[in-house]
Structures are given as structure tokens and as C-alpha cells.
Motif scaffolding. Sequence first.
Motif, PDB file in Angstrom:
ATOM      1  N   GLU A  81       0.861  -1.223   0.075  1.00 50.55           N
ATOM      2  CA  GLU A  81       0.021  -0.088  -0.167  1.00 50.55           C
ATOM      3  C   GLU A  81       0.952   1.199   0.224  1.00 50.55           C
ATOM      4  O   GLU A  81       0.649   2.385  -0.664  1.00 50.55           O
ATOM      5  CB  GLU A  81      -0.969   0.068   1.208  1.00 50.55           C
ATOM      6  CG  GLU A  81      -2.034  -0.963   1.169  1.00 50.55           C
ATOM      7  CD  GLU A  81      -2.987  -1.080   2.361  1.00 50.55           C
ATOM      8  OE1 GLU A  81      -4.026  -1.816   2.364  1.00 50.55           O
ATOM      9  OE2 GLU A  81      -2.495  -0.674   3.417  1.00 50.55           O
ATOM     10  N   HIS A  82       1.948   1.010   0.814  1.00 52.59           N
ATOM     11  CA  HIS A  82       2.827   2.415   0.602  1.00 52.59           C
ATOM     12  C   HIS A  82       3.545   2.471  -0.722  1.00 52.59           C
ATOM     13  O   HIS A  82       3.472   3.651  -1.019  1.00 52.59           O
ATOM     14  CB  HIS A  82       4.039   2.153   1.759  1.00 52.59           C
ATOM     15  CG  HIS A  82       5.007   3.129   1.895  1.00 52.59           C
ATOM     16  ND1 HIS A  82       4.706   4.524   1.751  1.00 52.59           N
ATOM     17  CD2 HIS A  82       6.458   2.980   1.648  1.00 52.59           C
ATOM     18  CE1 HIS A  82       5.980   5.227   2.168  1.00 52.59           C
ATOM     19  NE2 HIS A  82       6.885   4.429   1.789  1.00 52.59           N
ATOM     20  N   ILE A  83       3.775   1.455  -1.258  1.00 57.61           N
ATOM     21  CA  ILE A  83       4.363   1.607  -2.615  1.00 57.61           C
ATOM     22  C   ILE A  83       3.565   2.313  -3.667  1.00 57.61           C
ATOM     23  O   ILE A  83       3.638   3.034  -4.253  1.00 57.61           O
ATOM     24  CB  ILE A  83       5.134   0.283  -3.159  1.00 57.61           C
ATOM     25  CG1 ILE A  83       6.309  -0.174  -2.297  1.00 57.61           C
ATOM     26  CG2 ILE A  83       5.225   0.518  -4.696  1.00 57.61           C
ATOM     27  CD1 ILE A  83       6.697  -1.488  -2.383  1.00 57.61           C
ATOM     28  N   GLN A  84       2.175   1.564  -3.478  1.00 57.44           N
ATOM     29  CA  GLN A  84       1.192   2.211  -4.270  1.00 57.44           C
ATOM     30  C   GLN A  84       1.117   3.851  -4.143  1.00 57.44           C
ATOM     31  O   GLN A  84       1.055   4.609  -5.120  1.00 57.44           O
ATOM     32  CB  GLN A  84       0.070   1.415  -4.095  1.00 57.44           C
ATOM     33  CG  GLN A  84      -0.151   0.074  -4.634  1.00 57.44           C
ATOM     34  CD  GLN A  84      -1.491  -0.604  -4.301  1.00 57.44           C
ATOM     35  OE1 GLN A  84      -2.139  -0.601  -3.323  1.00 57.44           O
ATOM     36  NE2 GLN A  84      -1.905  -1.677  -5.048  1.00 57.44           N
ATOM     37  N   SER A  85       0.901   4.382  -2.992  1.00 53.34           N
ATOM     38  CA  SER A  85       0.919   5.659  -2.748  1.00 53.34           C
ATOM     39  C   SER A  85       1.896   6.424  -3.190  1.00 53.34           C
ATOM     40  O   SER A  85       1.729   7.671  -3.484  1.00 53.34           O
ATOM     41  CB  SER A  85       0.501   5.863  -1.191  1.00 53.34           C
ATOM     42  OG  SER A  85       1.954   5.480  -0.403  1.00 53.34           O
ATOM     43  N   LEU A  86       3.106   5.833  -3.119  1.00 55.62           N
ATOM     44  CA  LEU A  86       4.276   6.628  -3.883  1.00 55.62           C
ATOM     45  C   LEU A  86       4.318   6.950  -5.061  1.00 55.62           C
ATOM     46  O   LEU A  86       4.389   7.795  -5.707  1.00 55.62           O
ATOM     47  CB  LEU A  86       5.448   5.951  -3.417  1.00 55.62           C
ATOM     48  CG  LEU A  86       6.083   5.810  -1.908  1.00 55.62           C
ATOM     49  CD1 LEU A  86       7.217   5.046  -1.750  1.00 55.62           C
ATOM     50  CD2 LEU A  86       6.270   7.372  -1.485  1.00 55.62           C
ATOM     51  N   ASP A 119       1.810   9.513  -6.654  1.00 62.76           N
ATOM     52  CA  ASP A 119       2.218  10.718  -6.402  1.00 62.76           C
ATOM     53  C   ASP A 119       3.472  10.840  -7.221  1.00 62.76           C
ATOM     54  O   ASP A 119       4.563  10.535  -6.710  1.00 62.76           O
ATOM     55  CB  ASP A 119       2.199  11.192  -5.001  1.00 62.76           C
ATOM     56  CG  ASP A 119       2.905  12.624  -4.880  1.00 62.76           C
ATOM     57  OD1 ASP A 119       3.206  13.300  -5.996  1.00 62.76           O
ATOM     58  OD2 ASP A 119       2.823  13.069  -3.652  1.00 62.76           O
ATOM     59  N   PRO A 120       3.773  11.536  -8.299  1.00 63.91           N
ATOM     60  CA  PRO A 120       4.616  11.546  -9.297  1.00 63.91           C
ATOM     61  C   PRO A 120       6.019  12.045  -8.378  1.00 63.91           C
ATOM     62  O   PRO A 120       7.166  11.996  -8.745  1.00 63.91           O
ATOM     63  CB  PRO A 120       4.327  12.287 -10.496  1.00 63.91           C
ATOM     64  CG  PRO A 120       2.881  12.159 -10.575  1.00 63.91           C
ATOM     65  CD  PRO A 120       2.345  12.061  -9.087  1.00 63.91           C
ATOM     66  N   ALA A 121       5.474  13.294  -7.553  1.00 60.01           N
ATOM     67  CA  ALA A 121       6.712  14.031  -6.930  1.00 60.01           C
ATOM     68  C   ALA A 121       7.402  13.139  -5.814  1.00 60.01           C
ATOM     69  O   ALA A 121       8.714  13.344  -5.687  1.00 60.01           O
ATOM     70  CB  ALA A 121       6.280  15.139  -6.300  1.00 60.01           C
ATOM     71  N   ARG A 122       6.659  12.067  -5.329  1.00 55.07           N
ATOM     72  CA  ARG A 122       7.420  11.165  -4.277  1.00 55.07           C
ATOM     73  C   ARG A 122       7.767   9.860  -4.928  1.00 55.07           C
ATOM     74  O   ARG A 122       8.305   8.890  -4.268  1.00 55.07           O
ATOM     75  CB  ARG A 122       6.425  11.065  -3.251  1.00 55.07           C
ATOM     76  CG  ARG A 122       5.890  12.333  -2.407  1.00 55.07           C
ATOM     77  CD  ARG A 122       4.925  12.119  -1.337  1.00 55.07           C
ATOM     78  NE  ARG A 122       5.330  10.909  -0.646  1.00 55.07           N
ATOM     79  CZ  ARG A 122       4.455   9.877   0.047  1.00 55.07           C
ATOM     80  NH1 ARG A 122       3.041  10.236  -0.317  1.00 55.07           N
ATOM     81  NH2 ARG A 122       4.972   9.098   0.995  1.00 55.07           N
ATOM     82  N   ALA A 123       7.443   9.672  -6.312  1.00 55.08           N
ATOM     83  CA  ALA A 123       7.753   8.251  -6.920  1.00 55.08           C
ATOM     84  C   ALA A 123       9.214   8.059  -6.600  1.00 55.08           C
ATOM     85  O   ALA A 123       9.989   8.806  -6.917  1.00 55.08           O
ATOM     86  CB  ALA A 123       7.291   8.241  -8.103  1.00 55.08           C
TER      87      ALA A 123
END
Length: 213
Positions: A195-200, A203-207
Amino acid sequence: MDSATSDPRTDTVTESRAPLGASADNGLKIVVVGGFGAGKTTMVRSVSEIRPLNTEETMTQAGEAVDDTSGVSAKTSTTVAFDFGRITLDAHNVLYLFGAPGQERFWFLWDRLFSGTLGAVVLVDTRRIDDSWYAIDRLEKHGTPFIVACNDFGGATFTPQAIREALDLDPHVPLVNCDARSRESSKIVLITLVEHIQSLYADPARAPRQELV
């Protein structure tokens, strides 16, 4: 491993694990890292659907001069390369779990294990929290997404804020408690990581921008 076994500490039953399938198209890699004796082998073993491959060797007196066994004096074996387990997600996707060795003399293996990794779990023993520094530092250097999971050894408890401060943890990095002996608890840890990886990536700024090794 073909019959059900129980763990008296958790009063849970481990059923026979399913054999490997041959239809998977995609393999996703997750690495479990952390200090010596933090429970990495135990987590891989508890959650894998197959009999895990491990490279455990018996600890000897010769190793006492190199490995810090304070707090884990009852430990009798240790991983010297890596542990490997597998979880089938669906008909086409499988998750490969790699448990990294915890002793400093084997840390040179970590960078290779991180190659192609979807993400990582940093398993923490709060009795030896300083052992987690190197894992977090290397993951941050490689740009590998990770979460931190505090394994329950039945000792003193610390607030999440105290652990975050001790690890200088980014506020966006999830911090969870777990019991690595429990399959359900270990599954929750892996779900939290995914889930954490999906959220990253949402958000392109945090990918994550992973470093090639």
C-alpha cells in the motif's frame, strides 16, 4: 513441512504449504532486512507458501569475536547468504521474499539483493535499535521504498514517536508493530508495504527513483 505444526508461543497452526505453480507471468521481489537476530528468517518462514530456502548455519565460538550477540544470546543459528520464500498473489503474479543476513560482515550482499526490488521491510528489534541504521541508510541511498516493522520480543515497549526519533524516520515512512512468528501479522506487514508503494507511485513527486547497482 508436509504436516501441520503448532507454535506454543503463538498457539497457531501452520498448515502444509502449496507447491509451486508454473503459470505465473510476473515475479515481484521484496527484501526483508534488519539487524542480527531481528527475526528476518522467522518472518520469511512464517509467511511463505512454500518450504523456504534458507542458508542458516550453526553459530560457533569462532563467531563470538565478530558478531554482537548481546540481547540474542539464545540464538544458535544464523543466515549467511539469504532466505527465500514465495507467495502467490493470483494466477499471473507471485511475490518473492528475500531475507538478508543481519551481521555486519555480510552487509556487502545487501546491495545486490536490493537490485530489482519492489520494496523492503526493515525489521527492528527495539532492544537493539541501532542495528537498524545501516539498513535504512542503504535503502535510502538506493531509493528503495520501505516500511519499518518492530518485531515483538516481549520486552519494553516504546511509543511510535520515540522509535521514529531514534531512527530519524521520515514521517511518510509507515511504522508498524508485528510478531514475525505469526503468518497473519507478517501478511499485514507486507500489505502495508505494498500500500505504501502504491501511494508513492500515485504521487509523481514522491515516486521512487532507484539507483542502479
